[in-house]
Scaffold this active site. Structure first.
Site, PDB file in Angstrom:
ATOM      1  N   LYS A   7     -56.378  21.542  -2.935  1.00 14.37           N
ATOM      2  CA  LYS A   7     -55.420  21.430  -1.825  1.00 14.37           C
ATOM      3  C   LYS A   7     -56.139  21.104  -0.508  1.00 14.37           C
ATOM      4  O   LYS A   7     -55.579  20.423   0.349  1.00 14.37           O
ATOM      5  CB  LYS A   7     -54.614  22.731  -1.707  1.00 14.37           C
ATOM      6  CG  LYS A   7     -53.693  22.980  -2.916  1.00 14.37           C
ATOM      7  CD  LYS A   7     -52.649  21.896  -3.049  1.00 14.37           C
ATOM      8  CE  LYS A   7     -51.677  22.116  -4.185  1.00 14.37           C
ATOM      9  NZ  LYS A   7     -50.665  21.048  -4.282  1.00 14.37           N
TER      10      LYS A   7
ATOM     11  N   TYR B  65     -57.823  25.581  -7.264  1.00 16.85           N
ATOM     12  CA  TYR B  65     -56.572  25.205  -6.581  1.00 16.85           C
ATOM     13  C   TYR B  65     -56.824  24.978  -5.081  1.00 16.85           C
ATOM     14  O   TYR B  65     -56.379  23.985  -4.507  1.00 16.85           O
ATOM     15  CB  TYR B  65     -55.550  26.312  -6.808  1.00 16.85           C
ATOM     16  CG  TYR B  65     -54.171  26.034  -6.249  1.00 16.85           C
ATOM     17  CD1 TYR B  65     -53.288  25.181  -6.922  1.00 16.85           C
ATOM     18  CD2 TYR B  65     -53.735  26.625  -5.074  1.00 16.85           C
ATOM     19  CE1 TYR B  65     -52.017  24.935  -6.426  1.00 16.85           C
ATOM     20  CE2 TYR B  65     -52.466  26.387  -4.560  1.00 16.85           C
ATOM     21  CZ  TYR B  65     -51.612  25.545  -5.243  1.00 16.85           C
ATOM     22  OH  TYR B  65     -50.359  25.296  -4.747  1.00 16.85           O
TER      23      TYR B  65
HETATM   24  P1  NAP Z   1     -43.590  23.764 -10.314  1.00 14.92           P
HETATM   25  O1  NAP Z   1     -42.255  24.437 -10.259  1.00 14.92           O
HETATM   26  O2  NAP Z   1     -44.593  24.200 -11.326  1.00 14.92           O
HETATM   27  O3  NAP Z   1     -43.332  22.187 -10.469  1.00 14.92           O
HETATM   28  C1  NAP Z   1     -44.391  21.285 -10.632  1.00 14.92           C
HETATM   29  C2  NAP Z   1     -43.903  20.119 -11.489  1.00 14.92           C
HETATM   30  O4  NAP Z   1     -45.002  19.229 -11.700  1.00 14.92           O
HETATM   31  C3  NAP Z   1     -43.422  20.583 -12.873  1.00 14.92           C
HETATM   32  O5  NAP Z   1     -42.210  19.956 -13.210  1.00 14.92           O
HETATM   33  C4  NAP Z   1     -44.563  20.129 -13.769  1.00 14.92           C
HETATM   34  O6  NAP Z   1     -44.145  19.835 -15.090  1.00 14.92           O
HETATM   35  C5  NAP Z   1     -45.029  18.876 -13.067  1.00 14.92           C
HETATM   36  N1  NAP Z   1     -46.351  18.498 -13.490  1.00 14.92           N
HETATM   37  C6  NAP Z   1     -47.394  19.317 -13.816  1.00 14.92           C
HETATM   38  N2  NAP Z   1     -48.454  18.594 -14.195  1.00 14.92           N
HETATM   39  C7  NAP Z   1     -48.086  17.288 -14.109  1.00 14.92           C
HETATM   40  C8  NAP Z   1     -48.749  16.080 -14.387  1.00 14.92           C
HETATM   41  N3  NAP Z   1     -50.016  16.044 -14.838  1.00 14.92           N
HETATM   42  N4  NAP Z   1     -48.081  14.925 -14.210  1.00 14.92           N
HETATM   43  C9  NAP Z   1     -46.811  14.937 -13.771  1.00 14.92           C
HETATM   44  N5  NAP Z   1     -46.123  16.043 -13.507  1.00 14.92           N
HETATM   45  C10 NAP Z   1     -46.757  17.219 -13.668  1.00 14.92           C
HETATM   46  O7  NAP Z   1     -44.343  23.855  -8.883  1.00 14.92           O
HETATM   47  P2  NAP Z   1     -43.731  24.116  -7.415  1.00 14.92           P
HETATM   48  O8  NAP Z   1     -43.830  25.554  -7.132  1.00 14.92           O
HETATM   49  O9  NAP Z   1     -42.440  23.405  -7.274  1.00 14.92           O
HETATM   50  O10 NAP Z   1     -44.849  23.381  -6.534  1.00 14.92           O
HETATM   51  C11 NAP Z   1     -44.762  22.012  -6.164  1.00 14.92           C
HETATM   52  C12 NAP Z   1     -45.954  21.652  -5.300  1.00 14.92           C
HETATM   53  O11 NAP Z   1     -45.991  22.506  -4.154  1.00 14.92           O
HETATM   54  C13 NAP Z   1     -47.300  21.853  -6.005  1.00 14.92           C
HETATM   55  O12 NAP Z   1     -48.197  20.839  -5.604  1.00 14.92           O
HETATM   56  C14 NAP Z   1     -47.766  23.193  -5.501  1.00 14.92           C
HETATM   57  O13 NAP Z   1     -49.148  23.315  -5.559  1.00 14.92           O
HETATM   58  C15 NAP Z   1     -47.255  23.138  -4.081  1.00 14.92           C
HETATM   59  N6  NAP Z   1     -47.088  24.452  -3.450  1.00 14.92           N
HETATM   60  C16 NAP Z   1     -46.219  25.360  -3.966  1.00 14.92           C
HETATM   61  C17 NAP Z   1     -46.072  26.610  -3.351  1.00 14.92           C
HETATM   62  C18 NAP Z   1     -45.132  27.636  -3.886  1.00 14.92           C
HETATM   63  O14 NAP Z   1     -45.044  28.726  -3.313  1.00 14.92           O
HETATM   64  N7  NAP Z   1     -44.390  27.358  -4.951  1.00 14.92           N
HETATM   65  C19 NAP Z   1     -46.847  26.901  -2.221  1.00 14.92           C
HETATM   66  C20 NAP Z   1     -47.714  25.951  -1.720  1.00 14.92           C
HETATM   67  C21 NAP Z   1     -47.831  24.711  -2.345  1.00 14.92           C
HETATM   68  P3  NAP Z   1     -44.228  20.990 -16.242  1.00 14.92           P
HETATM   69  O15 NAP Z   1     -43.835  22.282 -15.616  1.00 14.92           O
HETATM   70  O16 NAP Z   1     -43.315  20.491 -17.272  1.00 14.92           O
HETATM   71  O17 NAP Z   1     -45.670  21.007 -16.666  1.00 14.92           O
END
Ligand code: NAP
Length: 245
Positions: A157, A153
């Site tokens: 990133k 990861y």
């Molecule tokens: P999340 O709730 O898991 O949402 C991610 C979405 O992407 C889900 O709807 C997922 O679908 C979809 N997805 C996964 N694989 C995919 C693919 N191959 N093609 C198309 N769509 C796909 O994640 P989040 O927490 O909102 O995070 C969003 C972004 O922010 C990510 O890049 C994450 O790394 C980054 N981020 C998050 C945090 C945090 O604290 N949450 C911190 C730093 C960075 P399914 O669930 O149906 O598989």
């Protein structure tokens, strides 16, 4: 304001991506809500349409070049252009380095990093012709500082940051800006599920003293997606409460 602009947001069926898609739509953008899960993408798009917005849900695995091409072809067919791309789709497959399986390395690099390369390539072709574009890559604080159990990861990133710099230099002459947003610990289903003690330990590492909200990330993305950020490119905007500076 992204009013009248066309935005493609990946991984927008839920979480941060869904919030970004909804906010861009609320501000008047036409939104292509991309997710691997068609139902969640369509639900977000339907919610936008119900409040007078223009949006459609597109099912795609953004690590697949053919499916990515299909998304951008559909965006152009439906809305005529693409002005904003938010590379947000991301997954985790955590394990300590010595136990990490090659397939988990490959999956995370494909969904988190290769997807941004593929989507940006398609978007750049469209944006370059029109001499306008805003590309925002969602990185992470752990791409800047590392994290135990997240070699795949963190590498993905950190890779997004390098991709941001390179693409920013390459696309600047076409008036296409490319920036990254690097969230810290954000209140999501994942962090809400952690025991209170762990959450307190996380918060203790953050100068501002609390986890961030999804809205904090969305606000940064909306700024970079708007017309007032046209002289900002190749930057990493940290949304982390000061935990890394
Ligand atoms: P999340 O709730 O898991 O949402 C991610 C979405 O992407 C889900 O709807 C997922 O679908 C979809 N997805 C996964 N694989 C995919 C693919 N191959 N093609 C198309 N769509 C796909 O994640 P989040 O927490 O909102 O995070 C969003 C972004 O922010 C990510 O890049 C994450 O790394 C980054 N981020 C998050 C945090 C945090 O604290 N949450 C911190 C730093 C960075 P399914 O669930 O149906 O598989």
């Amino acid at each position: 304001m992204p009013k009248g602009k066309v935005a493609v947001v990946t991984g927008a069926g839920k979480g941060i991506g869904a919030d970004i898609a909804k906010e861009l739509g609320r501000l008047g953008a036409k939104v292509v809500v991309v997710d691997i899960d068609l139902k969640s993408a369509s639900d977000v798009a339907a919610g936008l349409a119900a409040t007078g917005g223009e949006a459609f849900g597109a099912q795609a695995n953004v690590a697949d070049p053919v499916q990515v091409k299909g998304v951008f072809a559909a965006a152009v067919e439906k809305f005529g252009q693409v002005d904003i791309l938010v590379n947000n789709a991301g997954i985790t497959r955590d394990a300590l380095l010595i136990r990490m399986r090659e397939e988990d390395w490959d999956a995370v690099l494909a969904v988190n990093l290769k997807s941004a390369f593929l989507c940006t390539q398609e978007a750049a072709r469209i944006m370059s012709k029109r001499r306008y574009g805003r590309i925002i890559n969602i990185s992470s604080v752990v791409g800047q500082m590392g994290n135990i159990g997240q070699a795949n990861y963190c590498a993905s990133k950190a890779g997004l940051i390098g991709l941001t710099y390179s693409n920013a230099r390459e696309l600047a002459r076409r008036q296409v800006t490319v920036n990254a947003v690097a969230p810290g610990f954000i209140e999501t289903d994942m962090t809400r599920a952690l025991p209170e003690k762990v959450r307190e330990e996380l918060a203790a590492q953050i100068p501002l003293g609390t986890l961030g909200q999804v809205k904090d990330v969305t606000n940064a993305v909306v700024f970079l997606a708007g017309e007032n950020s046209g002289y900002i490119t190749g930057q990493v905007l940290a949304v982390n409460g000061g935990m890394y500076m």
